[in-house]
Design a protein around this motif. Structure first.
Motif, PDB file in Angstrom:
ATOM      1  N   GLU A  40       0.896  -1.120  -0.117  1.00 47.87           N
ATOM      2  CA  GLU A  40       0.035   0.038   0.167  1.00 47.87           C
ATOM      3  C   GLU A  40       0.765   1.180  -0.047  1.00 47.87           C
ATOM      4  O   GLU A  40       0.533   2.076   0.713  1.00 47.87           O
ATOM      5  N   GLY A  41       1.970   1.424  -0.736  1.00 46.87           N
ATOM      6  CA  GLY A  41       2.715   2.445  -0.883  1.00 46.87           C
ATOM      7  C   GLY A  41       3.909   2.599   0.179  1.00 46.87           C
ATOM      8  O   GLY A  41       4.494   3.403   0.173  1.00 46.87           O
TER       9      GLY A  41
ATOM     10  N   PRO B  16      -2.432   5.796   3.902  1.00 43.82           N
ATOM     11  CA  PRO B  16      -2.332   5.845   5.189  1.00 43.82           C
ATOM     12  C   PRO B  16      -3.701   4.807   5.591  1.00 43.82           C
ATOM     13  O   PRO B  16      -4.643   4.916   5.091  1.00 43.82           O
ATOM     14  N   HIS B  17      -3.124   4.434   6.789  1.00 44.19           N
ATOM     15  CA  HIS B  17      -4.226   3.302   7.582  1.00 44.19           C
ATOM     16  C   HIS B  17      -5.143   4.248   8.470  1.00 44.19           C
ATOM     17  O   HIS B  17      -4.443   5.235   9.165  1.00 44.19           O
TER      18      HIS B  17
END
Length: 74
Positions: free
Chosen positions: A35-36, A71-72
């Motif tokens: 995820e980046g 971001p999570h």
């Protein structure tokens, strides 16, 4: 370092491709999977974060779309 048994059929599909092209595909696919997260992707690939940054800058300068860090939520 991750130890796994590679899929020989997948490896066979890469025969004849330039190493730089295979490397680019692997780096970008790993970045998408993380995820980046560049640090995590570099760790999974066994390369330094500096190498990761340099490769990504090179890819961006050549016009490739680089996956952004997602971001999570906590």
């Amino acid at each position: 370092m991750n130890h796994f048994k590679p899929d020989l059929n997948a490896a066979e599909a890469l025969v004849g491709l330039p190493v730089a092209e295979v490397e680019r595909g692997l780096i970008l696919a790993t970045l998408r999977q993380t995820e980046g997260n560049r640090t995590h992707a570099a760790h999974l690939l066994g390369i330094s974060i500096r190498t990761m940054r340099n490769k990504l800058r090179e890819y961006a300068e050549s016009g490739l779309d680089i996956p952004a860090n997602t971001p999570h939520e906590a």
